[in-house]
Design a protein around this motif. Structure first.
Motif, short mmCIF file in Angstrom:
data_model
loop_
_atom_site.label_atom_id
_atom_site.label_comp_id
_atom_site.label_asym_id
_atom_site.label_seq_id
_atom_site.Cartn_x
_atom_site.Cartn_y
_atom_site.Cartn_z
N TRP A 109 10.59 -43.17 -3.08
CA TRP A 109 11.92 -42.52 -3.38
C TRP A 109 12.95 -43.09 -3.57
O TRP A 109 13.84 -42.65 -4.41
N GLN A 110 13.32 -44.23 -3.12
CA GLN A 110 14.56 -45.03 -3.63
C GLN A 110 14.55 -45.31 -5.11
O GLN A 110 15.42 -45.15 -5.68
N SER A 111 13.24 -45.69 -5.65
CA SER A 111 13.10 -45.70 -7.17
C SER A 111 13.55 -44.44 -7.81
O SER A 111 13.78 -44.73 -9.04
N LEU A 112 13.23 -43.31 -7.17
CA LEU A 112 13.80 -42.06 -7.81
C LEU A 112 15.18 -41.77 -7.71
O LEU A 112 15.47 -40.68 -8.11
N GLY A 113 15.85 -42.73 -6.88
CA GLY A 113 17.21 -42.45 -6.90
C GLY A 113 17.70 -41.75 -5.37
O GLY A 113 18.88 -41.50 -5.05
N TYR A 114 16.81 -41.64 -4.59
CA TYR A 114 17.13 -41.16 -3.14
C TYR A 114 17.09 -42.24 -2.27
O TYR A 114 15.91 -42.71 -1.79
N HIS A 115 18.34 -42.49 -1.45
CA HIS A 115 18.32 -43.52 -0.67
C HIS A 115 18.57 -43.46 0.58
O HIS A 115 18.49 -44.41 1.52
N GLY B 293 18.37 -29.30 -12.47
CA GLY B 293 19.09 -30.19 -12.76
C GLY B 293 20.00 -31.05 -11.61
O GLY B 293 20.81 -31.60 -12.00
N THR B 294 19.62 -30.77 -10.60
CA THR B 294 20.06 -31.45 -9.18
C THR B 294 20.05 -32.77 -9.25
O THR B 294 18.90 -33.21 -9.50
N GLN B 295 21.04 -33.45 -9.14
CA GLN B 295 21.06 -34.95 -9.21
C GLN B 295 21.05 -35.60 -7.76
O GLN B 295 21.68 -34.94 -6.84
N PRO B 296 20.24 -36.76 -7.39
CA PRO B 296 20.26 -37.30 -6.30
C PRO B 296 21.58 -37.90 -5.81
O PRO B 296 22.31 -38.56 -6.69
N ALA B 297 21.70 -37.62 -4.51
CA ALA B 297 22.99 -38.47 -3.98
C ALA B 297 22.55 -38.83 -2.29
O ALA B 297 21.72 -38.11 -1.82
#
Length: 256
Positions: free
Chosen positions: A24-30, A248-252
């Protein structure tokens, strides 16, 4: 903002949990809100439900602190399925509107080697495998002196009235309380703890409830072993599903 739940069952040891967090971190979710209920909490429903209540409280707190965050659920095996069923039930029946709002914000559920096939045969093999920290494949042939007595004990245990009621409730919670958001099923023909026909029957049930269902079935990966065997394909399936349900939701980052 984005909140992601990683709910795993007791047969996933910390190294495996870390592997999926890295995915998940590799997909941008930390920031990941995770639960790892021990096997005892699944076999003793009162203990499991208490843990589910504590996790539900954490989830509601996190969701309230991040009111615009969509939620994804990634669960594993029968343990994750049963545990999240309890969480969904608690969210649906909570006295305040917060629970229902959290349910509405769940945009997708990923089920890896799930739902739960709770029979004495399957459960005894899973228990022995979890206790020994080894895969369940062939365990009834390698260790019949352990598996057969365990199956006899589990069969008697499942006949206890309060356990029979709990087994009915585990299915009912997914039929009555689970969100009707899209669901991705990741499973295998070679899984000895959850047969494809059980997964596919549950997929049909969820479609009848109004969920859009996606799936990927491998031919030779073992129970909860799909990501290890096919890391790139697994990641692609997860990534495509996230894009499908979030658009289009971007991870944050979000607090846990």
């Amino acid at each position: 903002m984005f909140s992601h739940l990683l709910c795993s069952c007791s047969c996933l040891f910390p190294v495996f949990n870390h592997r999926y967090k890295q995915l998940w971190q590799s997909l941008g979710y930390h920031k990941i809100l995770s639960a790892r209920p021990p096997m005892a909490s699944i076999m003793v429903p009162a203990a499991g439900q208490l843990l589910a209540a504590k996790f539900t409280h954490r989830l509601i707190q996190t969701a309230c602190a991040n009111p615009t965050a969509p939620i994804l659920v990634h669960l594993f095996s029968g343990g994750g399925f049963i545990f999240m069923g309890w969480v969904f039930q608690l969210l649906a029946n909570i006295d305040t509107p917060d629970g229902r709002k959290v349910l509405e914000r769940i945009r997708g559920v990923i089920l890896d080697s799930s739902p739960a096939d709770v029979t004495a045969d399957v459960s005894s093999r899973a228990l022995v495998a979890a206790a020994l920290g080894r895969p369940a494949d062939g365990i009834e042939l390698d260790l019949p002196w352990l598996v057969k007595p365990a199956a006899a004990v589990v069969e008697g245990y499942f006949k206890l009235p309060f356990i029979k009621d709990a087994l009915v409730d585990k299915d009912q919670s997914w039929l009555d309380s689970a969100p009707t958001c899209p669901k991705l099923f990741l499973y295998s023909d070679a899984d000895v703890l959850i047969e494809p026909k059980v997964v596919e029957s549950f997929m049909q049930q969820q479609e009848m409830r109004g969920s859009t269902v996606y799936s990927c079935k491998w031919q030779d990966s073992a129970h909860v072993d799909h990501y290890r065997r096919y890391p790139e394909q697994y990641k692609q399936q997860v990534q495509q599903f996230v894009q499908q349900v979030l658009g289009g939701t971007q991870p944050a980052e979000t607090a846990v």
